[in-house]
Design a protein around this motif. Structure first.
Motif, PDB file in Angstrom:
ATOM      1  N   GLU A1039       0.817  -1.217   0.000  1.00 49.84           N
ATOM      2  CA  GLU A1039       0.000   0.000   0.000  1.00 49.84           C
ATOM      3  C   GLU A1039       0.847   1.262   0.000  1.00 49.84           C
ATOM      4  OE1 GLU A1039      -3.138   0.064   2.788  1.00 49.84           O
ATOM      5  OE2 GLU A1039      -3.908  -1.900   2.193  1.00 49.84           O
ATOM      6  N   ASN A1040       2.144   1.076  -0.281  1.00 46.43           N
ATOM      7  CA  ASN A1040       3.054   2.212  -0.300  1.00 46.43           C
ATOM      8  C   ASN A1040       2.978   3.083   0.949  1.00 46.43           C
ATOM      9  OD1 ASN A1040       4.270   1.637  -2.689  1.00 46.43           O
ATOM     10  ND2 ASN A1040       2.776   2.782  -3.942  1.00 46.43           N
ATOM     11  N   LEU A1041       2.790   2.440   2.090  1.00 44.07           N
ATOM     12  CA  LEU A1041       2.755   3.184   3.364  1.00 44.07           C
ATOM     13  C   LEU A1041       4.183   3.606   3.672  1.00 44.07           C
ATOM     14  CD1 LEU A1041       0.649   3.731   5.666  1.00 44.07           C
ATOM     15  CD2 LEU A1041       1.638   1.785   6.854  1.00 44.07           C
ATOM     16  N   HIS A1042       4.367   4.859   4.128  1.00 45.37           N
ATOM     17  CA  HIS A1042       5.732   5.284   4.456  1.00 45.37           C
ATOM     18  C   HIS A1042       6.185   4.585   5.727  1.00 45.37           C
ATOM     19  CE1 HIS A1042       9.095   7.995   5.520  1.00 45.37           C
ATOM     20  NE2 HIS A1042       9.211   8.065   4.203  1.00 45.37           N
ATOM     21  N   PHE A1043       7.458   4.130   5.734  1.00 45.82           N
ATOM     22  CA  PHE A1043       7.898   3.309   6.887  1.00 45.82           C
ATOM     23  C   PHE A1043       7.795   4.064   8.212  1.00 45.82           C
ATOM     24  CE2 PHE A1043      11.750   5.679   6.223  1.00 45.82           C
ATOM     25  CZ  PHE A1043      12.350   5.726   7.482  1.00 45.82           C
ATOM     26  N   SER A1044       7.941   5.403   8.184  1.00 42.02           N
ATOM     27  CA  SER A1044       7.900   6.147   9.459  1.00 42.02           C
ATOM     28  C   SER A1044       6.532   6.018  10.122  1.00 42.02           C
ATOM     29  CB  SER A1044       8.232   7.621   9.235  1.00 42.02           C
ATOM     30  OG  SER A1044       7.214   8.228   8.465  1.00 42.02           O
ATOM     31  N   ILE A1045       5.497   5.796   9.267  1.00 41.57           N
ATOM     32  CA  ILE A1045       4.144   5.671   9.828  1.00 41.57           C
ATOM     33  C   ILE A1045       4.021   4.369  10.620  1.00 41.57           C
ATOM     34  CG2 ILE A1045       1.740   5.259   9.155  1.00 41.57           C
ATOM     35  CD1 ILE A1045       2.112   7.465   7.082  1.00 41.57           C
ATOM     36  N   VAL A1046       4.750   3.317  10.166  1.00 40.01           N
ATOM     37  CA  VAL A1046       4.738   2.060  10.913  1.00 40.01           C
ATOM     38  C   VAL A1046       5.235   2.323  12.339  1.00 40.01           C
ATOM     39  CG1 VAL A1046       5.693  -0.273  11.049  1.00 40.01           C
ATOM     40  CG2 VAL A1046       5.119   0.720   8.825  1.00 40.01           C
ATOM     41  N   PHE A1047       6.357   3.049  12.454  1.00 42.72           N
ATOM     42  CA  PHE A1047       6.902   3.356  13.790  1.00 42.72           C
ATOM     43  C   PHE A1047       5.948   4.247  14.591  1.00 42.72           C
ATOM     44  CE2 PHE A1047      10.836   2.260  11.514  1.00 42.72           C
ATOM     45  CZ  PHE A1047      11.398   1.382  12.425  1.00 42.72           C
ATOM     46  N   ARG A1048       5.341   5.212  13.842  1.00 40.92           N
ATOM     47  CA  ARG A1048       4.442   6.160  14.521  1.00 40.92           C
ATOM     48  C   ARG A1048       3.264   5.437  15.172  1.00 40.92           C
ATOM     49  NH1 ARG A1048       3.152  11.023  10.820  1.00 40.92           N
ATOM     50  NH2 ARG A1048       5.387  11.146  11.136  1.00 40.92           N
ATOM     51  N   VAL A1049       2.632   4.552  14.386  1.00 45.12           N
ATOM     52  CA  VAL A1049       1.443   3.852  14.896  1.00 45.12           C
ATOM     53  C   VAL A1049       1.827   2.945  16.070  1.00 45.12           C
ATOM     54  CG1 VAL A1049      -0.298   2.120  14.314  1.00 45.12           C
ATOM     55  CG2 VAL A1049       0.221   3.959  12.711  1.00 45.12           C
ATOM     56  N   ILE A1050       2.963   2.212  15.880  1.00 44.67           N
ATOM     57  CA  ILE A1050       3.347   1.275  16.943  1.00 44.67           C
ATOM     58  C   ILE A1050       3.653   2.037  18.228  1.00 44.67           C
ATOM     59  CG2 ILE A1050       5.099  -0.392  17.680  1.00 44.67           C
ATOM     60  CD1 ILE A1050       5.185  -1.356  14.748  1.00 44.67           C
ATOM     61  N   SER A1051       4.456   3.121  18.140  1.00 35.50           N
ATOM     62  CA  SER A1051       4.818   3.801  19.396  1.00 35.50           C
ATOM     63  C   SER A1051       3.617   4.537  19.999  1.00 35.50           C
ATOM     64  CB  SER A1051       6.018   4.736  19.215  1.00 35.50           C
ATOM     65  OG  SER A1051       5.929   5.448  18.029  1.00 35.50           O
ATOM     66  N   ALA A1052       2.691   5.017  19.151  1.00 31.99           N
ATOM     67  CA  ALA A1052       1.488   5.674  19.695  1.00 31.99           C
ATOM     68  C   ALA A1052       0.691   4.671  20.522  1.00 31.99           C
ATOM     69  CB  ALA A1052       0.627   6.226  18.574  1.00 31.99           C
ATOM     70  N   ILE A1053       0.538   3.446  19.973  1.00 32.15           N
ATOM     71  CA  ILE A1053      -0.284   2.470  20.698  1.00 32.15           C
ATOM     72  C   ILE A1053       0.422   1.991  21.967  1.00 32.15           C
ATOM     73  CG2 ILE A1053      -1.254   0.144  20.552  1.00 32.15           C
ATOM     74  CD1 ILE A1053      -2.149   0.855  17.761  1.00 32.15           C
ATOM     75  N   VAL A1054       1.762   1.896  21.893  1.00 30.74           N
ATOM     76  CA  VAL A1054       2.495   1.485  23.098  1.00 30.74           C
ATOM     77  C   VAL A1054       2.285   2.515  24.211  1.00 30.74           C
ATOM     78  CG1 VAL A1054       4.788   1.151  24.086  1.00 30.74           C
ATOM     79  CG2 VAL A1054       4.204   0.067  21.924  1.00 30.74           C
ATOM     80  N   THR A1055       2.353   3.826  23.864  1.00 27.50           N
ATOM     81  CA  THR A1055       2.146   4.833  24.930  1.00 27.50           C
ATOM     82  C   THR A1055       0.721   4.741  25.471  1.00 27.50           C
ATOM     83  OG1 THR A1055       1.540   6.546  23.359  1.00 27.50           O
ATOM     84  CG2 THR A1055       3.828   6.515  24.075  1.00 27.50           C
TER      85      THR A1055
END
Length: 1350
Positions: A1039-1055
């Motif tokens: 889906e051509n998702l930018h890799f930084s968004i993967v980190f963003r979503v994961i760290s948002a949910i962890v917090t």
């Protein structure tokens, strides 16, 4: 040779046998001489009061070293702990190891993204795995490097990383399991050994040790303190090793991967440490001040609640509430200051942390971009490595706390285990005589109890008790009768002199053998919670059924036992609660008889019984004493008329000896006691006859049954006090028709049921609705609004970190160097701004919520205290409402209510906004990835909940498992005297050890379950990461998702996950708050039976002070089954003096309390000026009465303030105070003091002598200008000199007032208008001194023998 043999030789030193010299001859050849005092304590050592040997060190300084906690570990346990420790070490290294994987993963994503960006340019193509220009020439980037392409298959790479994560996850699961399981199992083994050693040691201790250590405290130690040791040597050690290993490996990783950045970050960290340290310092200092302020308020509350009768008598309730509130203001200010400081420093720490992020990313990006020292992944490894190391170091500190409290708890436990008992009841030493006659002699015995070394109980007591004779010991309470019996059983050793049996000092005899010769029947016989047969078996081992039946027959118990449905297998209930007094007593006699004792001791064996039971038990006792040496302590003198010898005790000496008739002629102590008793008996029996005739006409048989049934309970509950036993014959002429046993059974269940009801009442409190709690906080809504705003902004700060962090990672894949540096700089600046905002809002949240919370606490405490003071006096008689527990409730309930308001609201708002903002960010950027990660949230939440649940759940399971063992230890310690008397210590130790098996097995099972859960909780996060990054890789490709968004979503949910965890950790506080509030509202909503706040009730102007008691009957609400007044009728005209005379407990002070309207009579009337007290306004009535009591209560303020306390309804001038002081003969004494009337009297008037206190109390009563003056033994506690002065003051104060005097010395009341002689709650004679002397009745005998009454 493992154990050397000691030969002990005693040789008497001096005549009075103060000490023995014992030489220990060691077979190995050495010899040591110790001077031993009788107690078996080396006299060379210096002893403190508790019989503990005091060392030069302070008790608090004696700390147990950490490794000493493991003193009970065997090789097996040491092996377990070593393996567990090794697993913890490896587990600790796992988290930093993951960072290596994470760094590579980041670099892979960035490389892939750069490749994508390059190939997006239509002029570039991928040829032979390198990027070339479309025309075929080689492409080079800004750094003059060729770029590879087509090698990276991101999905494949991510799959490999996922496997790494899964591998680490499973190894963590196993390591976590072994780490916890081994440590918990090892601890379970050791704790079982400690429990056994501790209980066995306690059971070996001498009785004197139990006097100095309360049973409650010992039970707490067995449960709580040993649990604290368990916490210190179980899983916490493993967790500490794990966290410490993470800390070390994190820092190592940082230094190895990039020392420059590591040093930079470490350079800033002292700022965080400084902030945290300053905060801890100031908070602990302020908390100390706050606690002191609360302690002051608590002291006021305690002082007031302890002297509630004085407060009520002088209507000082409002004044006291103000005084309490004044002290709360200080605490409130300190609380607000504390909240502000916490807010300030929390903000400061967060600001530094965000600035630290900014610095790390700014400097790190320089090293990545400009100097090419690290890859972006390397930068993350260093940064996160240090972050994780720091966090784990912080998380290791609770473990240190557990270690410290474990070491603290171990001090007392190990001290007891190592203590040698002074009289070792399990020792095998000492002689056993071949033949025992039973001659007992006391030679010059002096004794005081170890718990009260300053009070001499026996004073050079010498007496002879001949074998085969029955000797009765009589004397007033406290004269040392029971003590003498305890010395015969060798519960204590005398301080001087000795007790001999057949000429042998009993200290040289074997203690178990000695006690096996003795049978004892006590006033309150102790039965154990088992069957009747088992209770009798406690008497002697190896009994046959026939012997038990024979003993039961001899004790007159056989018939009633056979009437019971279960016969000998009937359970007697806790403490014998299912049996009546007479039944318990007869079972106890049977238990004493099966021992076939040579010596029988009877300590008031029939005093707690009604007539019917007494006759039966007395018969049994007369049967069994034949042919034995019998010692009987009696208060009911009718029971000992026909004994061989009567010995009269007074002040710890035997003052007279002879038969009944001889002693009556002597007119000594025995004569006085007999006179007092026969008088009361006659009067009461007369009254009982009248009552009976009425009852029989009215309600007949049923009424009688009920009265006799409740009778038993009354006697059980109320005649525990020895001093009451002279009057223990209470109204018991009622015979019991029908089946005695069944009636008794029916009634004996009452007390148990009552207790249950009470417990249910306690438990059934419904949590209070939050809305009602908040209603009390409504005035502070602006504070709460601003605080909530601050909290909401704070909640949004953490998700901002996720945004900025992922943004930085994204910039590393930019091609343009210039643009890259600019973006990173602006993000770092943004970090700093977020830090500043956080500082401001944390401060707001801290201050405003502290303010609203502290105001609420103060308001609740004040309202609670006010509500307490408004209750009637009867409410305070309830055990649940003792001053101690009420003060505790004021302190704890109000502060627990803060758990639903104040700072808690801030925390909850904070967590909620955190979760909200995180979710919005996550769903906005990629809902698919968010949903995948959310699938793991239940597991994450579950693992968190599991850990919390396990810790509390296992604690509860342990509690349940240990409950049975706890019941045994409780029963053993509560009845230690009985067990020692029966020499059954070893049996209880075995019983206890048997019960420890179940908790031990449960602990081993728990080790496995807890280990699994812990491993699961630790590994879930790795598995979640594996899935998230693998699926993230898929989305990047498909889906051509930018890799930084993967980190963003994961760290948002962890917090958001951590915020959720935090929010759920508040629920217990919240639940506690609701329960505390409910208890609190229950108090506030209670309507007192005698209301002091209402204006209802009669008041009149020309108050004369005429008092009439008309057939008043009264029982205290706390002892509803014990009648204190049995129809008191007496009247006194205005201006007359009425004096009450009678023995302790006959109802004199009670009648005074009815006058003050502390209570209302149950039947009959109390009239004042013809008005029934029940209808008079309580405050109005009390304002007309002044009281001076035997032990006057003064408050901790100046003399003037204490005198002014006499009238709290108006402002009292200094002139009035001085006038009152002059009348009370106090003025001259006060003027001789340096501070005159401003002299502080100390807590409870401790700075003054008794006479001075008494005169202040008289002045206080005079200031009130009362119409009725009550003097309750006002001069009894004074020496002759003070008494004269106070008596003059009293005579002055009585002029022109109705006066009611309770007299102790008859000389002080001879000029009263009416003298009323009371016995057992009724009047037996009244008249003037001359009239009563003429009648030659009770009063005459009292005056002529000069006996003290009460």
């Amino acid at each position: 040779m493992s154990d050397s043999i000691f030969l002990r030789r005693f040789r008497s030193l001096g005549e009075d046998n103060k000490a023995f010299e014992s030489e220990y001859l060691d077979i190995r050849g050495s010899s040591q001489t110790n001077l031993y005092t009788v107690n078996g304590n080396p006299s060379s050592k210096n002893k403190n009061n508790n019989g503990k040997i005091s060392s030069p060190k302070n008790e608090d300084d004696i700390k147990v070293g950490f490794f000493e906690l493991f003193r009970f570990a065997s090789c097996y346990e040491i092996t377990l702990m070593t393996f567990g420790g090794f697993c913890a070490l490896v587990h600790g290294a796992a988290q930093p190891a993951v960072l290596l994987v994470f760094g590579l993963l980041t670099d892979t994503f960035i490389a892939y993204d750069i490749e994508l960006q390059e190939l997006n340019d239509p002029n570039k193509i991928c040829l032979n795995n390198t990027i070339n220009w479309a025309n075929g020439s080689e492409y080079k980037n800004q750094n003059n490097e060729t770029l590879s392409c087509g090698i990276l298959e991101i999905e494949k790479e991510m799959t490999i990383f996922a496997y790494y994560y899964i591998g680490i996850g499973f190894s963590v699961l196993l390591l976590g399991y072994f780490q916890i399981c081994f440590w918990v199992a090892a601890a379970a083994h050791q704790i079982q050994k400690i429990r056994k050693a501790y209980f066995r040691q306690i059971m070996r201790m001498e009785i004197g040790w139990f006097d100095c250590n309360s049973v409650g405290e010992l039970n707490t130690r067995i449960s709580d303190d040993i649990n604290k040791i368990n916490d210190a040597i179980a899983d916490q050690v493993g967790i500490f090793i794990q966290r410490f290993a993470t800390f070390l490996t994190g820092f190592l990783l940082g230094f190895v991967s990039g020392w420059k950045l590591t040093l930079t970050i470490i350079a800033v960290s002292p700022l965080i440490g400084l902030g945290a340290a300053l905060m801890a310092l100031s908070v602990s200092k302020l908390t100390g001040h706050e606690l002191r302020a609360y302690a002051k308020a608590g002291a006021v509350a305690d002082e007031v609640l302890s002297s509630i009768r004085t407060v009520a008598a002088f209507s000082g309730e409002r004044k006291e509430v103000e005084r309490y509130d004044k002290n709360l203001v200080f605490a409130q200010r300190l609380g607000i200051r504390k909240g502000t400081i916490v807010g300030f420093f929390t903000g400061y720490v967060w600001m530094i942390i965000f600035c630290c992020y900014a610095l790390a990313f700014w400097y790190g990006s320089k090293l990545v971009i400009e100097q090419n020292e690290y890859t972006p992944g390397g930068l993350l490894q260093v940064f996160l490595g240090i972050l994780i190391a720091a966090i784990n170091l912080g998380q290791a500190s609770p473990c240190l706390e557990a270690f410290a409290s474990g070491r603290g708890a171990a001090v007392k436990i190990f001290e007891t285990i190592d203590r040698e008992p002074e009289i070792d009841c399990m020792s095998e030493e000492g002689y056993k005589l071949q033949r025992v006659k039973g001659d007992i002699e006391f030679h010059n015995v002096t004794f005081n109890y170890p718990s009260r070394p300053e009070v001499k109980i026996l004073d050079r007591l010498s007496m002879v008790i001949k074998a085969g004779e029955t000797t009765a010991i009589v004397g007033p309470s406290g004269s040392g009768k029971s003590t003498a019996v305890e010395l015969i059983q060798r519960f204590y050793d005398p301080k001087q002199g000795m007790v001999t049996l057949d000429g042998h000092d009993i200290r040289s005899l074997n203690i178990q053998w000695l006690r096996s010769l003795i049978g004892i029947v006590e006033q309150e016989p102790v039965l154990f919670a088992t069957t009747i047969e088992e209770n009798i078996r406690y008497g002697r081992d190896g009994l046959t059924r026939d012997e038990i039946i024979r003993a039961a027959r001899e004790a007159n118990a056989y018939n009633f036992i056979m009437d019971l449905p279960e016969k000998f297998d009937t359970l007697v209930g806790q403490g014998g609660g299912q049996m009546s007094g007479g039944q318990k007593q007869r079972i106890a006699i049977a238990r004493a008889l099966v021992r076939n004792p040579k010596i029988l001791l009877m300590d008031m064996a029939t005093s707690a019984l009604d007539n019917e039971s007494e006759a039966v038990v007395q018969q049994a006792l007369d049967k069994v004493r034949l042919g034995r040496t019998t010692i009987s302590i009696a208060h009911r003198l009718s029971t000992i008329r026909n004994v061989d010898v009567i010995i009269g005790f007074e002040h710890g000496r035997a003052v007279e000896r002879g038969k009944h008739a001889e002693l009556l002629e002597r007119k000594g102590i025995y004569f006085t006691l007999v006179t007092l008793q026969t008088q009361g008996d006659q009067a009461l029996n007369e009254k009982a006859r009248q009552t009976n005739s009425v009852t029989e006409e009215g309600t007949g048989e049923k009424q009688q049954l009920i009265r006799s049934g409740s009778h038993r309970m009354s006697l059980r509950s109320s005649i525990r006090q020895r001093s009451r036993s002279q009057i223990s014959n209470v109204l018991s002429d009622v015979s019991i028709p029908g089946d005695v046993a069944s009636v008794i059974r029916r009634h004996s269940r009452y007390p148990e049921d009552e207790d249950k009801v009470q417990e249910e009442e306690e438990e059934s409190i419904e949590p209070a609705p939050v809305t009602r709690i908040l209603k009390y906080n409504v005035a502070e809504w602006p504070y709460m609004l601003f605080g909530s705003f601050g909290a909401a902004v704070n909640g949004g700060v953490n998700p901002m970190y996720a945004l900025l962090f992922s943004q930085i990672l994204g910039t590393f894949s930019l091609q343009n160097e210039e643009q890259k540096i600019n973006e990173i700089n602006s993000i770092c600046l943004f970090f700093v701004i977020v830090g500043l905002i956080s500082f401001l809002t944390q401060f707001l949240q801290g201050y405003f919520f502290a303010k609203s919370g502290e105001l609420l606490t103060r308001r609740l405490r004040k309202l609670g205290f006010q509500a307490m003071l408004e209750q009637e006096i009867g409410w305070f008689d309830d055990r649940k409402n003792s001053p101690g527990s009420l003060t505790t409730r004021l302190a704890t309930d109000a502060s627990q209510v803060q758990g639903a308001t104040g700072t808690q609201i801030g925390m909850i708002v904070n967590s909620l906004t955190n979760i909200g903002v995180s979710m919005i960010i996550a769903f906005y950027f990629s809902w698919k990835l968010t949903l995948v990660i959310l699938c793991f949230l239940p597991f994450l939440a579950l693992s968190g909940a599991l850990q919390a649940k396990m810790l509390t759940g296992f604690a509860n399971q342990d509690k349940e498992a240990l409950e049975v063992a706890g019941q045994i230890s409780n029963e053993a310690l509560n009845n230690i005297r009985t067990i020692a008397g029966l020499a059954k210590e070893t049996m209880f130790v075995q019983l206890y050890e048997k019960q420890l098996e179940a908790p031990y097995r449960a602990a081993i099972k728990k080790a496995n379950v807890y280990g699994l859960c812990f491993g699961f909780a630790q590994s879930v996060i790795f598995l979640a990461n594996a899935a998230s990054y693998r699926f993230g890789g898929h989305l990047v490709v498909s889906e051509n998702l930018h890799f930084s968004i993967v980190f963003r979503v994961i760290s948002a949910i962890v917090t958001s996950g951590t915020a959720l965890g935090r929010a759920s950790s508040y629920t217990p506080d919240y639940a506690k708050a609701k329960i505390a509030a409910a208890r609190f509202f229950q108090l506030i909503d209670r309507v007192p039976e005698i209301n002091i706040n209402s204006d209802k009730g009669e008041k009149w102007n020309n108050f004369k002070g005429e008092v009439q008691f008309i057939d008043c009957k009264f029982t205290y609400p706390s002892r509803p089954d014990f009648q204190v007044l049995n129809g008191l009728s007496v009247s006194v005209k205005p201006g007359q003096t009425l004096a009450f005379v009678g023995s302790s407990g006959c109802g004199k002070s009670t009648s005074v309390q009815l006058l003050e309207r502390f209570y209302d009579p149950n039947q009959g009337q109390l009239l004042i000026d013809g008005h029934d007290t029940k209808s008079i306004n309580a405050i109005f009535l009390r304002s007309k009465i002044g009281i001076v009591s035997q032990e006057p209560v003064l408050f901790d303020c100046s003399i003037a303030e204490n005198i002014k306390y006499g009238d709290n309804s108006r402002q009292i001038s200094m002139d009035e105070v001085i006038m009152a002081a002059m009348k009370a003969k106090l003025h001259d004494f006060v003027m001789s003091l340096p501070e005159k009337y401003d002299t502080t009297v100390g807590a409870q008037g401790s700075q003054l002598s008794r006479g001075e206190k008494q005169r202040i109390a008289i002045a206080r009563a005079i200031v009130r200008d009362p119409k009725i003056l009550l003097l309750d033994e006002a001069t009894s506690a004074l020496d002759t000199e003070s008494e004269k002065i106070v008596q003059v003051a009293l005579d002055e104060a009585r002029k022109g007032r109705t006066c009611i005097v309770i007299a102790h010395r008859l000389s002080t009341i001879q000029n009263s208008d009416i003298i009323a002689v009371m016995s057992r709650g009724i009047l037996i004679e009244q008249g003037t001194h001359e009239e009563l002397m003429g009648v030659k009745g009770a009063y005459y005998k009292l005056v002529t023998t000069g006996a003290p009454i009460s």
